[in-house]
Enzyme design. Sequence first.
Site, short mmCIF file in Angstrom:
data_model
loop_
_atom_site.label_atom_id
_atom_site.label_comp_id
_atom_site.label_asym_id
_atom_site.label_seq_id
_atom_site.Cartn_x
_atom_site.Cartn_y
_atom_site.Cartn_z
N HIS A 145 23.37 6.96 5.22
CA HIS A 145 23.07 5.53 5.10
C HIS A 145 24.38 4.78 4.95
CE1 HIS A 145 23.86 6.27 0.89
NE2 HIS A 145 22.81 7.07 0.77
N SER A 201 19.57 8.74 -0.24
CA SER A 201 18.70 9.44 0.72
C SER A 201 17.31 9.64 0.13
CB SER A 201 19.32 10.79 1.09
OG SER A 201 20.67 10.62 1.47
N GLN A 244 22.71 23.79 -5.17
CA GLN A 244 22.61 22.76 -6.21
C GLN A 244 21.19 22.30 -6.46
OE1 GLN A 244 25.28 20.27 -3.81
NE2 GLN A 244 24.01 18.52 -4.39
N LEU A 290 21.67 2.51 -2.61
CA LEU A 290 21.21 3.30 -1.46
C LEU A 290 21.24 4.77 -1.84
CD1 LEU A 290 22.98 1.74 1.68
CD2 LEU A 290 20.82 1.13 0.62
N HIS A 293 27.14 6.20 2.58
CA HIS A 293 27.97 7.27 3.14
C HIS A 293 29.00 6.70 4.13
CE1 HIS A 293 24.06 9.60 2.46
NE2 HIS A 293 24.92 10.25 1.70
N VAL A 333 27.11 1.30 -2.70
CA VAL A 333 26.53 0.33 -1.77
C VAL A 333 25.06 0.17 -2.14
CG1 VAL A 333 25.99 -0.16 0.65
CG2 VAL A 333 28.17 0.91 0.04
N GLY A 393 31.46 9.10 -3.79
CA GLY A 393 30.88 7.82 -4.19
C GLY A 393 30.75 7.69 -5.70
N MET A 408 25.29 15.32 2.19
CA MET A 408 24.12 16.16 2.49
C MET A 408 23.31 15.54 3.61
SD MET A 408 22.99 18.05 -0.96
CE MET A 408 21.97 16.77 -1.63
P1 AMP Z 1 24.90 12.87 -0.84
O1 AMP Z 1 24.69 12.98 0.62
O2 AMP Z 1 23.81 12.14 -1.55
O3 AMP Z 1 25.30 14.17 -1.48
O4 AMP Z 1 26.16 11.92 -1.04
C1 AMP Z 1 27.37 12.16 -0.36
C2 AMP Z 1 28.41 11.22 -0.90
O5 AMP Z 1 27.99 9.87 -0.68
C3 AMP Z 1 28.63 11.37 -2.40
O6 AMP Z 1 30.02 11.26 -2.69
C4 AMP Z 1 27.84 10.22 -2.96
O7 AMP Z 1 28.31 9.78 -4.22
C5 AMP Z 1 28.06 9.16 -1.90
N1 AMP Z 1 27.00 8.14 -1.95
C6 AMP Z 1 25.66 8.34 -2.04
N2 AMP Z 1 25.01 7.17 -2.13
C7 AMP Z 1 25.98 6.20 -2.10
C8 AMP Z 1 25.93 4.76 -2.16
N3 AMP Z 1 24.79 4.08 -2.27
N4 AMP Z 1 27.12 4.09 -2.10
C9 AMP Z 1 28.30 4.76 -1.98
N5 AMP Z 1 28.40 6.11 -1.92
C10 AMP Z 1 27.25 6.82 -1.97
#
Ligand code: AMP
Length: 294
Positions: free
Chosen positions: A46, A198, A73, A196, A49, A188, A159, A42
């Site tokens: 960071h 967003s 969502q 980490l 990602h 991470v 993740g 999304m």
């Molecule tokens: P999001 O942009 O939050 O929807 O996350 C996109 C992808 O990045 C998802 O598969 C998350 O699980 C993964 N993700 C988010 N935060 C982390 C993190 N700190 N370490 C590893 N993967 C992450």
Amino acid sequence: MPLSEIDTTTYSLPLARTVSALRAQVAQWRAEGARIAFVPTMGALHAGHLSLVELAAAKAERVVVSVFVNPGQFAPNEDFDAYPRTEPDDAEKLAETPAALLYAPNAREMYPEGFATTVSLAGPALDLETNFRPHFFDGVATVVAKLLIQVGPDIAVFGEKDYQQLLVVKRLAADLDLPVEILSGPTVREADGLALSSRNAYLSPEDRQTAVKLAEVIHRMARNLEAGARISPEVEQGKHVLYQAGFNPVDYLEVRDAETLERIDRIARPARILVAARLGTTRLIDNCAVAPPT
Ligand code: AMP
């Protein structure tokens, strides 16, 4: 549809805004014999990602990264409007990785007039997050199914940070016979242990100090459980520490089977501690593994 729909001038890496542009690019790569890996996000990218992008690149010749803040969502009272949108920065970060294409459709492209389909799961989607965000996994499953069908990757990487979501996506891909291998990457963390996210950008400096307790509590619980401690006193103590630190409410702090997310009363197989708690206006989630005591 022609490759001319791919925008190579806006950012330092190629950009597709439409399903047809995306498909044209992927078809060309397939014709060249390349394997395709996909990392959905999304945005507000960071290092977490970016670690998934590196993992994807180790498994396939071409990596597609999507940035789409999925309205499906978010509940009406949630942070859809406030969610950080930093596309130019995201594109610059991705240009420094092995990513070959940014796919950033708008909401109309994803949900055209008349859109009427929902992908809905039971199994790992029941309970935990669903008790607090009832429509969340329907929104996630619907957009992930669409994205996987649009991109048609060999591999997609998610993740462990969103552990229940990872299991939901694995179930979805298996149940819908999607010809994709779902891989996962470890969480991470900041130097102090905070995962980490967003949404960490919403934390006040004071709450940022407190936020680390979430990771501390679950990792301490994991060590104690691995040393033979019983689950329910560990959970009670963990909740107590979080409330004392200023989290309110703790939506859940639970120890579940790592594969099925079923409730357990002792650690006989790999387990997972999952937590969601609110700090000020920010809702944080985290999780960690528990190995059976040896
Ligand atoms: P999001 O942009 O939050 O929807 O996350 C996109 C992808 O990045 C998802 O598969 C998350 O699980 C993964 N993700 C988010 N935060 C982390 C993190 N700190 N370490 C590893 N993967 C992450």
